[in-house]
Design a protein around this motif. Sequence first.
Motif, short mmCIF file in Angstrom:
data_model
loop_
_atom_site.label_atom_id
_atom_site.label_comp_id
_atom_site.label_asym_id
_atom_site.label_seq_id
_atom_site.Cartn_x
_atom_site.Cartn_y
_atom_site.Cartn_z
N GLU A 108 18.44 -17.69 -22.43
CA GLU A 108 17.47 -17.78 -23.53
C GLU A 108 18.04 -18.51 -24.74
N GLN A 109 19.37 -18.45 -24.90
CA GLN A 109 19.97 -19.17 -26.02
C GLN A 109 19.76 -20.68 -25.91
N TYR A 110 19.51 -21.14 -24.70
CA TYR A 110 19.27 -22.57 -24.49
C TYR A 110 17.80 -22.91 -24.30
N SER A 111 17.08 -22.03 -23.63
CA SER A 111 15.67 -22.33 -23.35
C SER A 111 14.77 -22.04 -24.54
N TRP A 112 15.17 -21.08 -25.41
CA TRP A 112 14.35 -20.60 -26.52
C TRP A 112 13.04 -19.98 -26.03
N VAL A 113 13.04 -19.55 -24.78
CA VAL A 113 11.91 -18.81 -24.20
C VAL A 113 12.41 -17.40 -23.96
N PHE A 114 11.84 -16.43 -24.68
CA PHE A 114 12.42 -15.09 -24.73
C PHE A 114 11.59 -14.07 -23.95
N GLU A 115 12.28 -13.17 -23.31
CA GLU A 115 11.64 -12.12 -22.52
C GLU A 115 11.03 -11.04 -23.41
N HIS A 116 11.64 -10.80 -24.58
CA HIS A 116 11.24 -9.67 -25.42
C HIS A 116 10.86 -10.13 -26.83
N THR A 117 9.92 -9.43 -27.41
CA THR A 117 9.44 -9.74 -28.76
C THR A 117 10.33 -9.07 -29.81
N ASP A 118 10.17 -9.49 -31.06
CA ASP A 118 10.89 -8.84 -32.15
C ASP A 118 10.61 -7.35 -32.18
N ALA A 119 9.34 -6.99 -32.05
CA ALA A 119 8.96 -5.57 -32.13
C ALA A 119 9.61 -4.76 -31.02
N GLU A 120 9.64 -5.29 -29.80
CA GLU A 120 10.26 -4.58 -28.68
C GLU A 120 11.76 -4.38 -28.92
N VAL A 121 12.41 -5.44 -29.39
CA VAL A 121 13.86 -5.36 -29.60
C VAL A 121 14.18 -4.37 -30.72
N MET A 122 13.42 -4.43 -31.81
CA MET A 122 13.70 -3.51 -32.92
C MET A 122 13.45 -2.06 -32.51
N LYS A 123 12.42 -1.83 -31.73
CA LYS A 123 12.12 -0.46 -31.28
C LYS A 123 13.27 0.10 -30.45
N MET A 124 13.77 -0.72 -29.50
CA MET A 124 14.85 -0.24 -28.64
C MET A 124 16.17 -0.19 -29.42
N ALA A 125 16.40 -1.14 -30.32
CA ALA A 125 17.63 -1.14 -31.11
C ALA A 125 17.72 0.12 -31.98
N ALA A 126 16.59 0.56 -32.52
CA ALA A 126 16.58 1.80 -33.30
C ALA A 126 16.96 2.98 -32.42
N ARG A 127 16.47 3.00 -31.20
CA ARG A 127 16.80 4.10 -30.28
C ARG A 127 18.29 4.09 -29.95
N VAL A 128 18.84 2.90 -29.76
CA VAL A 128 20.28 2.79 -29.49
C VAL A 128 21.06 3.34 -30.68
N PHE A 129 20.74 2.84 -31.88
CA PHE A 129 21.50 3.28 -33.05
C PHE A 129 21.38 4.78 -33.27
N ASN A 130 20.20 5.31 -33.04
CA ASN A 130 20.00 6.75 -33.26
C ASN A 130 20.81 7.61 -32.29
N ARG A 131 21.28 7.02 -31.21
CA ARG A 131 22.14 7.75 -30.28
C ARG A 131 23.59 7.80 -30.77
N VAL A 132 23.95 6.94 -31.71
CA VAL A 132 25.35 6.87 -32.18
C VAL A 132 25.47 7.13 -33.67
N HIS A 133 24.38 7.40 -34.35
CA HIS A 133 24.40 7.46 -35.81
C HIS A 133 25.28 8.60 -36.34
N GLN A 134 25.52 9.61 -35.50
CA GLN A 134 26.34 10.75 -35.96
C GLN A 134 27.78 10.32 -36.26
N GLU A 135 28.19 9.18 -35.75
CA GLU A 135 29.56 8.71 -36.01
C GLU A 135 29.74 8.24 -37.45
N VAL A 136 28.64 7.97 -38.15
CA VAL A 136 28.73 7.36 -39.48
C VAL A 136 28.70 8.45 -40.55
N PRO A 137 29.72 8.53 -41.41
CA PRO A 137 29.71 9.52 -42.49
C PRO A 137 28.56 9.28 -43.46
#
Length: 317
Positions: A128-157
């Motif tokens: 995708e870095q070369y084709s610029w044709v992406f499988e996922h939208t901004d909204a999809e990525v942000m939704k999943m990225a928030a879920r990822v971060f929320n699984r590790v957020h306890q590490e941050v003081p």
Amino acid sequence: MKQLFNYCTVPGYEEAIRRTGKTLDEYLAMLGLDGIELLVYRSEPYMRSFEKETVGAHLRSWYCWYDLWKNNKERLYQIFKTEDAMRDYYGGTQKRAWLLQIRRNIQAALIEKPEYLVYRVEEVTPAEQYSWVFEHTDAEVMKMAARVFNRVHQEVPLETMVLFENSWWPGLRLLQPKQVETFLESIKLENIGLMLDTGHLLNTNPDLKSEREGIDYICQVLKNLGELRKYIKGVHLSCSLSGEYQRQSPQMIPSLENDARLLSHVCNIDQHLPFTDPAIEKIFELISPDYLVHVLYYDDFNQMAVQLQKQKQLIKI
């Protein structure tokens, strides 16, 4: 507002700063800077301490992770080809192994006692870095990225701020205010904000021809964000006008193992050049960040000092 520059403790940079005849502290004093944003792209603490100089720490970014998170094995094998390649990239073949690597990366960064951590929100495969044709939208990525971060957020003081950085790949591109608001509201930490990377934002518009056009574009995006601008606590300041390269970039599709070619391609898109137009002040009439990081590409510290000082003189704050 604290002014910093990005620093990565690799042998080349360590040797380059020694050639200036100055220590890192002396170099910062010469430039009139308050410290560094330390790049921590590893799971182990550095051999030497950077606590004295570190104001912020930039965490590692795994730019290709969505299919691991969704357990899309078919697409993972299309990208990585082998399980060994997956292990090299994620630390394992399951998302729990990857989450462990994220936690260890956060822990390594916190050793330096930073005031803030930078967490980049993006998703893109090598193809995708070369084709610029992406499988996922901004909204999809942000939704999943928030879920990822929320699984590790306890590490941050609680006292350490997390600043989410925008990208030009799908994810937090700052172009849809409602999506940005939804993302921030879904994060399970209160001490959060945005790290505005001006070069990344410029890379979202390949039609820009000049710094002045780029500055006007940044200002328009900021105006569109409205009240969300208050979340911009930091700025990665650099200029990138790579539209011509984006339009003419080669259509080859390297594998993840070909880091050198991928890195060269990304560097051609994200140029990390210094601003030279005084109109840059218009950006800072719209936002009041706590941190300004001069994020410039450099191998020679003496040359970088000249570029940084010229950019720094444009900011009359």
